[in-house]
Every structure is written in C-alpha cells, then in structure tokens.
Design a protein around this motif. Structure first.
Motif, mmCIF file in Angstrom:
data_model
loop_
_atom_site.group_PDB
_atom_site.id
_atom_site.type_symbol
_atom_site.label_atom_id
_atom_site.label_comp_id
_atom_site.label_asym_id
_atom_site.label_seq_id
_atom_site.Cartn_x
_atom_site.Cartn_y
_atom_site.Cartn_z
ATOM 1 N N LYS A 1 0.826 -1.219 0.000
ATOM 2 C CA LYS A 1 0.000 0.000 0.000
ATOM 3 C C LYS A 1 0.862 1.272 0.000
ATOM 4 C CE LYS A 1 -3.885 -2.085 2.609
ATOM 5 N NZ LYS A 1 -4.219 -3.075 1.695
ATOM 6 N N ASP A 2 1.919 1.277 -0.866
ATOM 7 C CA ASP A 2 2.801 2.451 -0.901
ATOM 8 C C ASP A 2 2.498 3.367 -2.105
ATOM 9 O OD1 ASP A 2 3.742 0.934 -2.986
ATOM 10 O OD2 ASP A 2 5.738 0.601 -2.160
ATOM 11 N N ARG A 3 1.372 3.176 -2.738
ATOM 12 C CA ARG A 3 0.874 4.026 -3.831
ATOM 13 C C ARG A 3 1.881 4.101 -4.994
ATOM 14 N NH1 ARG A 3 -0.944 9.573 -2.502
ATOM 15 N NH2 ARG A 3 0.922 9.749 -1.270
ATOM 16 N N LEU A 4 2.569 2.983 -5.243
ATOM 17 C CA LEU A 4 3.601 2.984 -6.291
ATOM 18 C C LEU A 4 3.019 3.315 -7.671
ATOM 19 C CD1 LEU A 4 6.758 2.139 -6.390
ATOM 20 C CD2 LEU A 4 5.879 0.250 -7.725
ATOM 21 N N LEU A 5 1.809 2.815 -7.939
ATOM 22 C CA LEU A 5 1.218 3.064 -9.269
ATOM 23 C C LEU A 5 1.000 4.559 -9.501
ATOM 24 C CD1 LEU A 5 -1.378 0.222 -9.931
ATOM 25 C CD2 LEU A 5 0.586 0.829 -11.328
ATOM 26 N N GLY A 6 0.731 5.297 -8.438
ATOM 27 C CA GLY A 6 0.505 6.744 -8.558
ATOM 28 C C GLY A 6 1.720 7.474 -9.097
ATOM 29 N N ARG A 7 2.906 6.867 -8.901
ATOM 30 C CA ARG A 7 4.136 7.503 -9.428
ATOM 31 C C ARG A 7 4.144 7.477 -10.944
ATOM 32 N NH1 ARG A 7 8.910 5.871 -5.747
ATOM 33 N NH2 ARG A 7 9.865 5.125 -7.633
ATOM 34 N N MET A 8 3.423 6.513 -11.531
ATOM 35 C CA MET A 8 3.378 6.397 -12.994
ATOM 36 C C MET A 8 2.008 6.888 -13.477
ATOM 37 S SD MET A 8 5.294 5.903 -15.416
ATOM 38 C CE MET A 8 6.844 5.043 -15.262
ATOM 39 N N TRP A 9 1.508 7.984 -12.854
ATOM 40 C CA TRP A 9 0.250 8.586 -13.297
ATOM 41 C C TRP A 9 0.381 10.104 -13.184
ATOM 42 C CZ3 TRP A 9 -2.759 6.602 -16.568
ATOM 43 C CH2 TRP A 9 -4.020 7.140 -16.810
ATOM 44 N N PHE A 10 -0.649 10.804 -13.655
ATOM 45 C CA PHE A 10 -0.580 12.266 -13.731
ATOM 46 C C PHE A 10 -1.013 12.901 -12.406
ATOM 47 C CE2 PHE A 10 -1.556 10.350 -17.796
ATOM 48 C CZ PHE A 10 -0.532 10.829 -18.580
ATOM 49 N N GLY A 11 -0.510 14.092 -12.143
ATOM 50 C CA GLY A 11 -0.905 14.804 -10.919
ATOM 51 C C GLY A 11 0.250 15.654 -10.427
ATOM 52 N N ARG A 12 0.056 16.243 -9.247
ATOM 53 C CA ARG A 12 1.094 17.116 -8.686
ATOM 54 C C ARG A 12 2.368 16.294 -8.423
ATOM 55 N NH1 ARG A 12 2.539 20.230 -4.026
ATOM 56 N NH2 ARG A 12 2.005 18.439 -2.739
ATOM 57 N N ARG A 13 3.513 16.818 -8.855
ATOM 58 C CA ARG A 13 4.739 16.024 -8.751
ATOM 59 C C ARG A 13 5.604 16.390 -7.556
ATOM 60 N NH1 ARG A 13 8.531 16.518 -13.329
ATOM 61 N NH2 ARG A 13 9.335 14.479 -12.784
ATOM 62 N N ALA A 14 5.588 17.689 -7.214
ATOM 63 C CA ALA A 14 6.564 18.152 -6.222
ATOM 64 C C ALA A 14 6.259 17.575 -4.839
ATOM 65 C CB ALA A 14 6.537 19.674 -6.163
ATOM 66 N N LEU A 15 7.311 17.141 -4.136
ATOM 67 C CA LEU A 15 7.163 16.680 -2.755
ATOM 68 C C LEU A 15 7.209 17.898 -1.844
ATOM 69 C CD1 LEU A 15 9.607 13.665 -2.498
ATOM 70 C CD2 LEU A 15 7.186 13.606 -1.998
ATOM 71 N N PRO A 16 6.444 17.919 -0.760
ATOM 72 C CA PRO A 16 6.602 19.030 0.183
ATOM 73 C C PRO A 16 8.027 19.025 0.736
ATOM 74 C CG PRO A 16 5.166 17.315 1.067
ATOM 75 C CD PRO A 16 5.448 16.952 -0.351
ATOM 76 N N PRO A 17 8.622 20.210 1.064
ATOM 77 C CA PRO A 17 10.030 20.274 1.482
ATOM 78 C C PRO A 17 10.336 19.347 2.658
ATOM 79 C CG PRO A 17 9.057 22.482 1.312
ATOM 80 C CD PRO A 17 7.957 21.509 1.073
ATOM 81 N N SER A 18 9.322 19.059 3.498
ATOM 82 C CA SER A 18 9.582 18.245 4.692
ATOM 83 C C SER A 18 9.617 16.746 4.385
ATOM 84 C CB SER A 18 8.480 18.507 5.719
ATOM 85 O OG SER A 18 7.244 18.161 5.120
ATOM 86 N N ALA A 19 9.105 16.345 3.169
ATOM 87 C CA ALA A 19 8.957 14.908 2.879
ATOM 88 C C ALA A 19 10.308 14.224 2.769
ATOM 89 C CB ALA A 19 8.179 14.728 1.583
#
Ligand code: HEM
Length: 187
Positions: free
Chosen positions: A167-185
């Motif tokens: 459940k680490d949302r790996l598929l979401g990495r290969m899909w469209f959407g906001r890319r930037a990680l928050p600075p704290s991540a």
C-alpha cells in the motif's frame, strides 16, 4: 539542487502507458494474427505491415522515453522490504529494455532476410517466403516474445504487490498529478 518529486514526468507517464499498449498490441498481433496465419494468406502482408510499423514505432518511442528519463527528475527508488529483491529490480528493468530492443532487432533482421521491406511497404508483388521459421532470427523472435510475456507478468505482479500489499501508492508515481514533494517529505 535536484528537484524532489513524487511522480515521473507527465511525458514519461504518457510514453509508459502508450508503449504498454503498443507492446501488448504487437504481442497480440504476433501470437494470434501472424504466427497462426499461413504465408499464402492474402491478408498476411497487411497484418505484417501493421506489425512491422508498430515495432518501429515502439523503437522510436523507447528511444524518446530513455532520453526523457535521463533528463527529468525521478522519484526515489522504490523499496519492497526485501533487500535481495531490491538489488535485482534495476537489472530486471534493464532486462526489459534489452528484451524489447532484441524483439525489434530480431523482427527487423527477419524482415531484411526475407526481403519484407519491398514486399510489405513498396508493394513489389513478390510472394512471401513459404515460412519465416527458416530464419534463426524469426525463431529467436518467437522465444524472446514468450520471455517478454513473462517479464510483463512479473512487472504487473510487482506493481500490484506494491499497490495492494505494501500500500505504498507505487502506481501513482506512474500517473498524472502534482509532482513536487513538500520540502519536509523524506526521499
Ligand atoms: C516490441 C516489438 C515486437 C513485438 C512484441 C513482436 C512480437 C511478435 C510475436 C509475438 C510474434 C509471433 C511469435 C511466435 O508465435 O512465434 C511475431 C512475429 C513476427 N514479427 Fe514481431 N514483434 C515486434 C517487433 C517486430 C518488428 C520491428 C518486426 C519487423 C520490422 C517484426 C517482424 C515479425 C515477423 C516477420 C514475424 C513472423 C511472422 C510469422 O512467422 O508469420 N516484429 N512478433
């Protein structure tokens, strides 16, 4: 400083799914259309035209995909929780690229050996050879296709394991959407 991102670049995402469709299509046309059809069938040249043009398109898009991959920010490497699996994952991904290149190379070589460019694209009117299996490159093309199906299945199982098991949302990495990680991540 390198941009930290959660997802791959949208162009890379588009190319990934487009290539997945084209490769699945080439496999389906190869196994269910070409392999089962005698070379005397008048429809064969048309199907070969689609298959060969599709194969060349796959090669061109793979080259663009590699360049985009090198030039754009990528998410941190995913981990499975199994260090030995994580060590072989990059090798598996390189193997994927190598297999697809080998499919195109053996297909193309078969085409050259059988004089297909003139028959299939220039409409020379010459007949197809009795069978393509007289060419070792054609035999290799068939075996490599089976290995490629195995790679695709493993790739899918691994993605599902991440998505549903870890459940680490790996598929979401290969899909469209906001890319930037928050600075704290954490990367
Ligand atoms: C990633 C790209 C490709 C995939 C996935 C693919 C897949 C396949 C498959 C599954 C077969 C049937 C194999 C069998 O059942 O033994 C096949 C046959 C064939 N492919 Fe491809 N192929 C690709 C690229 C190409 C290219 C670029 C060419 C030529 C320019 C080509 C030419 C051929 C030919 C001539 C056959 C033999 C047809 C026959 O025996 O009747 N392929 N391909």
């Amino acid at each position: 400083m390198k941009t930290r991102v959660f997802r791959y670049h949208p162009l890379l995402v588009t190319l990934h799914w487009l290539l997945a469709l084209l490769i699945a299509g080439a496999l389906a046309v190869g196994f269910f259309g070409l392999a089962a059809m005698p070379n005397t069938d008048p429809q064969k040249i048309g199907i070969l035209r689609v298959h060969m043009a599709g194969g060349m398109l796959i090669l061109g898009l793979m080259a663009i995909r590699l360049i985009v991959r090198m030039l754009t920010a990528k998410p941190a490497r995913a981990t499975s929780g199994h260090p030995s699996l994580d060590r072989i994952t990059p090798l598996f991904h390189y193997g994927f690229y190598a297999l697809i290149l080998a499919m195109v190379a053996t297909g193309y070589a078969t085409g050259i050996l059988a004089g297909l460019p003139a028959i299939v694209f220039a409409g020379s009117g010459a007949p197809l050879p009795t069978s393509f299996t007289i060419y070792p490159t054609r035999v290799a093309h068939g075996y490599l296709a089976v290995v490629l199906v195995g790679f695709i299945a493993l790739h899918g199982v691994a993605a599902l394991y991440h998505q549903l098991g870890k459940k680490d949302r790996l598929l979401g990495r290969m899909w469209f959407g906001r890319r930037a990680l928050p600075p704290s991540a954490e990367q």
